[in-house]
Design a protein around this motif. Structure first.
Motif, PDB file in Angstrom:
ATOM      1  N   UNK A 137      39.946 -22.399  -5.478  1.00  0.00           N
ATOM      2  CA  UNK A 137      40.619 -21.667  -6.557  1.00  0.00           C
ATOM      3  C   UNK A 137      40.274 -20.179  -6.496  1.00  0.00           C
ATOM      4  N   UNK A 138      39.008 -19.892  -6.279  1.00  0.00           N
ATOM      5  CA  UNK A 138      38.587 -18.488  -6.193  1.00  0.00           C
ATOM      6  C   UNK A 138      39.298 -17.762  -5.051  1.00  0.00           C
ATOM      7  N   UNK A 139      39.365 -18.429  -3.886  1.00  0.00           N
ATOM      8  CA  UNK A 139      40.025 -17.808  -2.734  1.00  0.00           C
ATOM      9  C   UNK A 139      41.508 -17.632  -2.981  1.00  0.00           C
ATOM     10  N   UNK A 140      42.157 -18.647  -3.477  1.00  0.00           N
ATOM     11  CA  UNK A 140      43.610 -18.557  -3.726  1.00  0.00           C
ATOM     12  C   UNK A 140      43.914 -17.438  -4.716  1.00  0.00           C
ATOM     13  N   UNK A 141      43.095 -17.310  -5.770  1.00  0.00           N
ATOM     14  CA  UNK A 141      43.310 -16.241  -6.745  1.00  0.00           C
ATOM     15  C   UNK A 141      43.174 -14.870  -6.092  1.00  0.00           C
ATOM     16  N   UNK A 142      42.147 -14.729  -5.259  1.00  0.00           N
ATOM     17  CA  UNK A 142      41.943 -13.444  -4.584  1.00  0.00           C
ATOM     18  C   UNK A 142      43.107 -13.128  -3.645  1.00  0.00           C
ATOM     19  N   UNK A 143      43.597 -14.163  -2.944  1.00  0.00           N
ATOM     20  CA  UNK A 143      44.735 -13.952  -2.034  1.00  0.00           C
ATOM     21  C   UNK A 143      45.993 -13.583  -2.815  1.00  0.00           C
ATOM     22  N   UNK A 144      46.176 -14.230  -3.965  1.00  0.00           N
ATOM     23  CA  UNK A 144      47.363 -13.944  -4.770  1.00  0.00           C
ATOM     24  C   UNK A 144      47.344 -12.505  -5.268  1.00  0.00           C
ATOM     25  N   UNK A 145      46.185 -12.056  -5.723  1.00  0.00           N
ATOM     26  CA  UNK A 145      46.073 -10.675  -6.204  1.00  0.00           C
ATOM     27  C   UNK A 145      46.300  -9.686  -5.062  1.00  0.00           C
ATOM     28  N   UNK A 146      45.704  -9.995  -3.902  1.00  0.00           N
ATOM     29  CA  UNK A 146      45.797  -9.066  -2.774  1.00  0.00           C
ATOM     30  C   UNK A 146      47.219  -8.937  -2.253  1.00  0.00           C
ATOM     31  N   UNK A 147      47.995 -10.027  -2.287  1.00  0.00           N
ATOM     32  CA  UNK A 147      49.344 -10.008  -1.688  1.00  0.00           C
ATOM     33  C   UNK A 147      50.454  -9.933  -2.716  1.00  0.00           C
ATOM     34  N   UNK A 148      50.117  -9.590  -3.948  1.00  0.00           N
ATOM     35  CA  UNK A 148      51.142  -9.510  -4.993  1.00  0.00           C
ATOM     36  C   UNK A 148      52.226  -8.516  -4.596  1.00  0.00           C
ATOM     37  N   UNK A 149      53.459  -8.881  -4.878  1.00  0.00           N
ATOM     38  CA  UNK A 149      54.638  -8.032  -4.617  1.00  0.00           C
ATOM     39  C   UNK A 149      54.846  -7.754  -3.141  1.00  0.00           C
TER      40      UNK A 149
END
Length: 744
Positions: free
Chosen positions: A139-151
Motif C-alpha cells: 500500500x505504501x509503495x502504490x501510494x507513492x507511485x500514484x503520487x509520483x505519476x499523477x497526471x
C-alpha cells in the motif's frame, strides 16, 4: 633489648600497609577500569559491525532487484505471462543467484502471479502466509507511485527508483527483510500507464545464515540469531530494529575482549610476583594503556586506509562521495555555490609505457601534492582511480572562482615534473560543473563533470571546460557516432577510399597517389575525415581504422600499375610497439612490395622524441617503406629531428602553396624547404596546387612532385585505374622546365 615497636613505628607500619593496600586496590581498580573500557570499545565496534553488515545486506537487496526489475523485457514478458522467462529472470533466478528466500510478482491488482522459494518455483498461494505483513508495504509503495505519476500518461520516469523496504516479523515470529520495487521499462520503447505496474517482492529471512554471512565478513566469531534477548554473562546482544524502531529480534555472540584476555594471561606472573605487586600493577597499567593506544591507533589507521588512497594519501572515491554529499548539504543550508572538478592526466599512459610504472606512481603522488597545494583547507582533493582526480570546491560566490581554480590546475599540472632523473611533461584536462541549485544531486554533478571533462579532452586536451546543458546533447551525439563507426568498421559498410594522384613535376606523369578515407554515413551523409578520425583516436578505434585503410590501399595498389600508394598514419598508432609488424603483415597479405608503400606522418610525432617511435621508423625504412613528413612547415620540427628519425620526403603544406605568387615571404619559405630537401637528399611534394602560376613557380624552384586540384581531385579506385591505363597507352609529354635531379 626492647623489641616492641614504638607507637610511631606501628603507626608508620600501619600507614604503610594501608597505603600499600590502597595502592594495590587503586591499581586493581584502575586495571579493571582500563580493561573494561578497552573491551567495551571492542564490543561497541563489533556491535556497529553487526548492524553495518545487516544494513549492507538490506541495501544490496533493492540493487539486486533492480538488476532485473528495470528492463523492457521484464515488463513485456510479464504482460504476456511468459512463465519460463519470468522464472529464469525474475523469480527463480533471483532467489537462487542472490539467495532471496522468497520472491513474489504482484500484478496491478496486487495479486500474486509468480513465486519462488529457496531457488525453485513455488505455488503463488504461499503468498497468503505473508500477505498480512506485506500488504502495508504494498500500500505504501502504490501510494507513492500514484503520487509520483499523477497526471502522467507514462509512469516509467516517475516511479523508477521508488521502493519500500522494512524489517518485519513473519507469521512464525522470525524477522525478515522485505523489499518491494516496481518493475519498469529501461527505455522509451515500452510505455507503462500509471497503476498498471507489476511489483517485485523479495524476502530475505534474518536467520543463522545471515548471521554467518556477517560473521565471515567482519571476522566476528559465533554470531547467532535469537528471537529474544539471549545476552548472558558470556554473550552480548544487538537488537534488530524495523523502520519504526521496533525490536524484531537479536543478534548474539561471545565478544572479543582483548584486555581481559591479557589480564588472564599475566595472572600467574602477578601471583608469583606478589611481593612486587605495586611495581607489577604499575607495569600492568602501563601495558594496558599501551594496548589501548595500539587498539585506538589500529582503528584510526584502518579508518584512514578505508577512506584514503594508499598511494597519494588524499581521499579516495568513498570519502570523496561522502564529502560531496556534505558539500551539497552545506550548499542547501547556506545558498553558497559548490563546484566539482574532474580531471585526468594527458599522456600519462605514455609515461608508464616509456619510463615504467614506478615513475608513473611517483608522478601520481606529485600531481596529488600539487593539487592539494591549489585548494583551501575546506576543499577536497580526491583520487578516484588511475590518473583521475576530483576536486570539491565549496563556499563559492560565483562561477568565476571555479574557473579560476580550473585554470590554476591546468597551469600547475602543465609545469614540468622532475622525477627519477627525468623531466616529465603531462598536462591535465579538467571538466567543471558549478551549481547552487538545491535540487542538485551528487550523482548528477559527477555525470555533468565527466561530460565536461570529455568535452575538454575532445577540444585538444590541456584545457578546462565548464559544463553547459548543450554538452549533454553533444555527448549523446558523439556516442551515437561512435557506435555507428564501430558498426561501419565491423561490417565494412559506408567506409571507402579515394585516391589523389601525385605527379612528377618534370614529366607530369603520375608517380603515386595518396589514399584518403571517406565515410558515407547512412543518415548524416558524407562526413569530414577530421570528424570521425578524431573520434576514432579518442575512442580507441584508430588502430582498427588505420589497419583497414592500410589494407584496402595496399590491396588496390597491388592490383594496378600505380608506382606507390601513400597512407596517412595517426601518431597514436605509433604507441603500439608492434605497429611495424602489423604493417609487414599487411604487405605480406596483399602482396604489395614494401618499396611501393609510403607512410605519411606529422611533425608532432617527431616532437615526442620517443625511442619507440624512432625504433619503429627505423624498422619500416629498413624494410624499404618510405616515410613522408606531412604538412611540413606548420609544426616545430628541427633539422636534428629530421636527421635523427630519418625521413624520405617532405610535403609542403597547402597553406604555403596557396600563398605562392601572392606573398614573397611565404614564397621564400617554400624555396627554403625545397632547398632543405635537396640538401638532405629528400624528395619534396607540394600539396594544394590549384593554379598554373603555382605550378610554374614550384617547377622553377625545383619541387619534385605536385599534388592538388589543378592536376586532379581525389578520385575513386576505378577512375584512377582508368587514368593509369590511359597514361600507359599515351604517356604525356613534359611541358615544364627541368625541376629536380631527383626521381620518384
Amino acid at each position: 633489648m626492647n623489641t616492641r615497636q614504638s607507637p610511631l613505628s606501628r603507626q608508620i607500619t600501619n600507614l604503610s600497609i594501608v597505603f600499600a593496600l590502597a595502592l594495590i586496590a587503586a591499581v586493581g581498580f584502575l586495571g579493571w577500569w582500563a580493561a573494561s573500557r578497552i573491551d567495551d570499545r571492542s564490543i561497541a565496534r563489533q556491535a556497529r559491525a553487526v548492524q553495518t553488515g545487516l544494513a549492507d545486506i538490506a541495501a544490496r537487496i533493492p540493487v539486486e532487484q533492480n538488476s532485473s526489475a528495470i528492463w523492457d523485457d521484464a515488463v513485456l514478458n510479464l504482460r504476456s505471462g511468459n512463465a519460463p522467462w519470468i522464472e529464469e529472470n525474475l523469480t527463480v533466478w533471483m532467489s537462487d543467484y542472490f539467495g532471496h528466500d522468497e520472491v513474489y510478482i504482484l500484478d496491478s491488482a496486487n495479486e500474486v502471479t509468480h513465486a519462488a522459494h529457496d531457488g525453485a518455483a513455488s505455488d503463488p498461494a504461499a503468498y497468503e502466509t505473508v500477505r498480512d505483513v506485506i500488504t502495508p508495504l504494498v500500500t505504501t509503495l502504490r501510494d507513492a507511485m500514484a503520487v509520483a505519476s499523477a497526471d502522467e500518461s507514462d509512469s516509467t520516469a516517475s516511479v523508477t527508483g521508488l521502493g519500500v523496504e522494512d524489517i518485519v516479523a513473519l507469521p512464525g515470529g522470525e524477522p525478515a527483510i522485505i523489499s518491494l520495487r516496481p518493475i519498469v521499462p529501461s527505455s522509451d520503447a515500452v510505455q507503462q500507464s500509471p497503476g498498471s505496474e507489476f511489483v517485485h517482492v523479495s524476502i530475505r529471512e534474518i536467520n543463522d545464515k545471515v548471521a554467518e554471512e556477517i560473521s565471515k565478513k567482519y571476522a566476528i566469531d559465533g554470531i547467532g540469531y535469537s528471537q529474544f534477548d539471549a545476552a548472558d554473562g558470556d554473550k552480548v546482544a544487538s537488537p534488530i530494529l524495523n523502520n519504526n524502531g521496533r525490536i524484531i529480534g537479536f543478534f548474539t555472540w561471545v565478544p572479543d575482549e582483548p584486555a581481559y584476555a591479557l589480564i588472564r594471561e599475566t595472572a600467574p606472573a602477578l601471583a608469583v610476583a606478589l611481593a612486587f605487586s605495586a611495581l607489577a600493577a604499575a607495569l600492568l597499567l602501563g601495558r594496558l594503556r599501551r594496548t589501548s593506544a595500539m587498539l585506538e591507533h589500529s582503528r584510526a589507521e584502518a579508518s584512514y586506509l578505508a577512506f584514503h588512497d594508499a598511494l597519494t594519501g588524499v581521499p579516495n572515491r568513498a570519502l570523496f562521495e561522502d564529502r560531496l554529499e556534505q558539500a551539497l548539504a552545506h550548499m542547501r543550508r547556506s545558498g553558497a555555490m559548490v563546484a566539482l572538478h574532474y580531471l585526468d592526466l594527458d599522456r600519462f599512459k605514455h609515461v608508464n609505457d616509456t619510463l615504467g610504472h614506478p615513475v608513473g606512481d611517483e608522478l601520481i603522488k606529485a600531481v596529488a601534492q600539487r593539487l592539494s597545494a591549489c585548494v583551501s583547507d575546506v576543499d577536497t582533493v580526491a583520487r578516484i582511480g588511475g590518473d583521475e582526480f576530483a576536486i570539491i570546491q565549496v563556499g563559492l560566490a560565483d562561477t568565476s572562482l571555479a574557473l579560476s581554480l580550473a585554470q590554476t590546475v591546468v597551469e600547475v599540472i602543465g609545469a614540468p615534473f622532475e622525477l627519477s632523473g627525468h623531466e616529465i611533461r603531462v598536462g591535465a584536462s579538467v571538466g567543471v560543473v558549478a551549481t547552487s541549485d538545491a535540487a542538485s544531486t551528487g550523482e548528477e554533478l559527477m555525470r555533468q563533470a565527466d561530460i565536461a571533462l570529455y568535452s575538454a579532452k575532445g577540444d585538444g586536451r590541456g584545457r578546462y571546460h565548464l559544463f553547459v546543458d548543450q554538452m549533454d546533447e553533444n555527448v549523446r551525439d558523439q556516442r551515437g557516432l561512435e557506435m555507428d563507426l564501430r558498426s561501419a568498421l565491423a561490417n565494412e559498410e559506408g567506409l571507402g577510399l579515394v585516391y589523389q594522384p601525385i605527379y612528377n613535376t618534370l614529366s607530369s606523369t603520375i608517380v603515386g597517389a595518396e589514399a584518403l578515407v571517406r565515410w558515407d554515413h547512412p543518415t548524416r551523409g558524407r562526413l569530414s575525415p577530421a570528424t570521425f578520425i578524431r573520434l576514432a583516436e579518442d575512442r580507441g578505434l584508430i588502430d582498427q581504422l588505420g589497419t583497414w585503410v592500410l589494407t584496402t590501399a595496399c590491396s588496390f595498389a597491388a592490383g594496378t600499375s600505380l608506382p606507390w600508394v601513400a597512407v596517412n598514419v595517426s601518431p597514436l598508432q605509433f604507441r603500439d610497439e608492434h605497429y611495424a609488424d602489423r604493417v609487414f603483415e599487411v604487405l605480406e597479405q596483399t602482396g604489395l612490395p614494401a618499396r611501393r608503400l609510403e607512410l605519411e606522418i606529422t611533425e608532432g610525432l617527431l616532437l615526442q622524441n620517443s625511442p619507440l617511435v624512432q625504433s619503429t621508423l627505423n624498422r619500416l625504412r629498413a624494410r624499404g617503406i618510405r616515410v613522408a613528413l606531412d604538412d611540413f612547415g606548420t609544426g616545430y620540427s628541427s633539422i636534428s629531428y629530421l636527421r635523427t628519425y630519418g625521413v624520405d620526403k617532405l610535403k609542403i603544406d597547402q597553406s604555403f602553396t596557396s600563398a605562392i605568387g601572392k606573398d614573397q615571404e611565404i614564397q621564400g619559405i617554400v624555396r627554403s624547404i625545397i632547398e632543405l630537401g635537396r640538401a638532405m637528399h629528400m624528395l619534396v611534394t607540394a600539396e594544394g596546387v590549384e593554379t598554373t602560376e603555382q605550378q610554374r613557380i614550384l617547377a622553377s624552384m625545383g619541387c619534385d612532385q605536385l599534388q592538388g586540384y589543378l592536376l586532379s581531385k581525389p578520385v575513386s579506385a576505378d577512375a584512377l585505374t582508368e587514368t593509369l591505363a590511359s597514361n600507359a597507352a599515351s604517356p604525356p609529354t613534359a611541358n615544364l622546365q627541368p625541376a629536380s635531379r631527383f626521381t620518384a
